[in-house]
Design a protein around this motif. Structure first.
Motif, PDB file in Angstrom:
ATOM      1  N   GLY A 116       0.814  -1.202   0.000  1.00  0.00           N
ATOM      2  CA  GLY A 116       0.000   0.000   0.000  1.00  0.00           C
ATOM      3  C   GLY A 116       0.853   1.260   0.000  1.00  0.00           C
ATOM      4  N   VAL A 273      -7.533  -2.318   7.231  1.00  0.00           N
ATOM      5  CA  VAL A 273      -8.307  -2.702   6.050  1.00  0.00           C
ATOM      6  C   VAL A 273      -9.021  -4.029   6.275  1.00  0.00           C
ATOM      7  CG1 VAL A 273      -6.796  -1.444   4.453  1.00  0.00           C
ATOM      8  CG2 VAL A 273      -6.340  -3.861   4.935  1.00  0.00           C
ATOM      9  N   PHE A 297      -9.869   3.624  -5.619  1.00  0.00           N
ATOM     10  CA  PHE A 297      -8.791   2.738  -5.187  1.00  0.00           C
ATOM     11  C   PHE A 297      -7.534   2.961  -6.023  1.00  0.00           C
ATOM     12  CE2 PHE A 297     -12.844   0.616  -4.272  1.00  0.00           C
ATOM     13  CZ  PHE A 297     -12.720   0.440  -2.896  1.00  0.00           C
ATOM     14  N   LEU A 301      -9.503  -3.410  -9.136  1.00  0.00           N
ATOM     15  CA  LEU A 301      -9.963  -4.535  -8.338  1.00  0.00           C
ATOM     16  C   LEU A 301     -10.903  -5.417  -9.151  1.00  0.00           C
ATOM     17  CD1 LEU A 301     -10.627  -2.719  -4.937  1.00  0.00           C
ATOM     18  CD2 LEU A 301      -8.575  -3.931  -5.675  1.00  0.00           C
ATOM     19  N   SER A 319      -7.203  -8.036  -5.943  1.00  0.00           N
ATOM     20  CA  SER A 319      -6.546  -7.060  -6.793  1.00  0.00           C
ATOM     21  C   SER A 319      -6.320  -7.718  -8.148  1.00  0.00           C
ATOM     22  CB  SER A 319      -5.202  -6.651  -6.184  1.00  0.00           C
ATOM     23  OG  SER A 319      -4.495  -5.803  -7.069  1.00  0.00           O
ATOM     24  N   LEU A 356     -12.400  -4.042   3.314  1.00  0.00           N
ATOM     25  CA  LEU A 356     -11.476  -3.564   2.288  1.00  0.00           C
ATOM     26  C   LEU A 356     -10.447  -4.634   1.936  1.00  0.00           C
ATOM     27  CD1 LEU A 356     -11.034   0.024   3.726  1.00  0.00           C
ATOM     28  CD2 LEU A 356     -12.307  -0.609   1.674  1.00  0.00           C
ATOM     29  N   VAL A 361      -7.706  -4.704  -1.174  1.00  0.00           N
ATOM     30  CA  VAL A 361      -6.917  -3.535  -0.777  1.00  0.00           C
ATOM     31  C   VAL A 361      -5.788  -3.999   0.142  1.00  0.00           C
ATOM     32  CG1 VAL A 361      -6.944  -1.330   0.450  1.00  0.00           C
ATOM     33  CG2 VAL A 361      -8.893  -1.997  -0.978  1.00  0.00           C
ATOM     34  N   ASP A 365      -2.829   0.893   3.299  1.00  0.00           N
ATOM     35  CA  ASP A 365      -2.970   1.634   2.044  1.00  0.00           C
ATOM     36  C   ASP A 365      -3.622   2.991   2.313  1.00  0.00           C
ATOM     37  OD1 ASP A 365      -2.685   2.076  -0.651  1.00  0.00           O
ATOM     38  OD2 ASP A 365      -4.283   0.712  -1.279  1.00  0.00           O
ATOM     39  N   ILE A 367      -6.733   5.244   0.667  1.00  0.00           N
ATOM     40  CA  ILE A 367      -7.873   5.161  -0.252  1.00  0.00           C
ATOM     41  C   ILE A 367      -8.467   6.548  -0.419  1.00  0.00           C
ATOM     42  CG2 ILE A 367     -10.151   4.158  -0.651  1.00  0.00           C
ATOM     43  CD1 ILE A 367      -9.282   1.753   0.962  1.00  0.00           C
TER      44      ILE A 367
END
Length: 398
Positions: A116, A273, A297, A301, A319, A356, A361, A365, A367
């Motif tokens: 991330g 997440v 994002f 995804l 992902s 998430l 995710v 990360d 977002i």
């Protein structure tokens, strides 16, 4: 040059006393520095070794590979008994042997889809020791989003290049990519944009001596950067190992290149997440920006896979970069499936009930959320302890 030296013949020699003879050198600044090193192969070994020798205080090492016998001839930190171990683990262990006061944490992760933006925001200096374009593009875009320069290295045969990219003020890595580079990058993906699992990264022929030269320049640039000195920003140091010639090239910033804008503002949330549903973040975004805010994002995804032959779809959350053609084969007829992708998410989506992490995710990360031209970004700082581990302890002394 003599004016730049501070020589006291009566002073006792400490571990870093020879460095401190350099007039502008600040060892405490290096002791408090945080370095993100991505790649623990031939270049990464030399980078980590140099950072440890220089007394850099904190290092986060990211690599997803394991040690093979062919690594032993090019990697100073690995031993034969390490074969089969994770590179990041072994590299961190050996770096501590070089400098016991070093705080270094290994992270077994793929930079393309597992890392991330949090580690990039944490780092004072970012160094790449990679062997493929896809990973470099991933670092370049992440560094640009957090508004930080990064130092790239590349080696092949007896030649190599070290370069500094600062997208905020000059050209970035993507500005240097040719049409051929982009075509080679696209070749790693199928028509459906899924990763080709059978297409291995090419084995780059090189030597440990070339790695030493290029990584040495990279770390030297890092030291200059940490001291606020002029660096090779927007330039590359090219090393010709056959004839022992070197020269500096200037790169050009492309106006149409999209990888130059930093995300802002960023709000740190004590959330993880894995424990946060997308709907919860959407509610926070609506409170900050207004009703109708959507999430944006950093990665494409995957929500579904659809078999055109069977006309059937099934959920597959991840992902996009993590899913290969082989993963997407229809379990009923064996035909290749097409991915159903998304990059944004609204409150009325059924995926809003998912966490998430379930959506794909990565931990720690950042977002984004947007409504019209107004935007906000949220850093999931609740994951920081999981990734940084020992690096969260109080600063080590210089």
């Amino acid at each position: 040059m003599s004016e730049a030296l501070r020589i006291d013949p009566l002073a006792s020699e400490g571990r870093f006393s020879r460095f401190e003879l350099i007039g502008w050198w600040d060892q405490r600044r290096l002791a408090n520095a945080k370095a993100l090193v991505i790649g623990a192969g031939a270049l990464g070994n030399e980078i980590i070794k140099n950072l440890a020798l220089l007394g850099i205080g904190q290092i986060l090492v990211v690599d997803f590979d394991k040690i093979e016998h062919s690594n032993l001839s090019r990697s100073v930190l690995y031993r034969e008994r390490d074969c089969g171990r994770r590179k990041a683990d072994a590299a961190a262990e050996r770096a501590k042997e070089i400098y016991p006061q070093l705080r270094i944490e290994p992270l077994h992760a793929n930079v393309v889809y597992d890392l991330g933006l949090g580690p990039y925001r944490w780092a004072d200096v970012i160094l790449g020791g990679l062997d493929n374009r896809e990973a470099r593009v991933a670092i370049n875009r992440a560094a640009a989003k957090v508004g930080k320069p990064w130092i790239d290295g590349a080696i092949e045969r007896l030649d190599g290049v070290a370069r500094v990219f600062d997208p905020a003020v000059g050209p970035c890595y993507e500005c240097t990519m040719s049409e051929i580079d982009w075509k080679m990058l696209e070749a790693r993906r199928s028509c459906a944009l899924l990763t080709r699992a059978e297409m291995e990264t090419g084995k780059v022929p090189t030597t440990p001596t070339t790695s030493s030269v290029v990584a040495g320049i990279q770390v030297q640039e890092a030291v200059k950067m940490l001291h606020g000195l002029e660096t090779l920003s927007g330039q590359g140091f090219v090393f010709d190992g056959t004839y022992h010639q070197s020269y500096v090239v200037n790169y050009t910033r492309l106006d149409e290149c999209p990888s130059h804008e930093a995300i802002e503002p960023v709000v740190e949330l004590p959330w993880s997440v894995a424990a946060t549903r997308a709907g919860e973040l959407l509610a926070r975004a609506a409170a900050d920006l207004g009703p109708g805010a959507i999430l944006e994002f950093n990665h494409d995804l995957l929500a579904t896979l659809t078999c055109p032959a069977c006309d059937q779809s099934w959920a597959h959350l991840a992902s996009l970069g993590k899913v290969t053609e082989r993963d997407a084969v229809c379990p009923k007829c064996g035909a290749p499936s097409a991915p159903g992708m998304y990059h944004t998410l609204a409150a009325d989506s059924p995926l809003a009930e998912r966490t998430l992490a379930e959506l794909g995710v990565p931990a720690w990360d950042v977002i984004g959320a947007r409504i019209g031209e107004r935007q906000m970004h949220y850093e999931f700082a609740g994951d920081r302890a999981e990734l940084l581990g020992s690096l969260l302890r109080e600063e080590s002394p210089a």
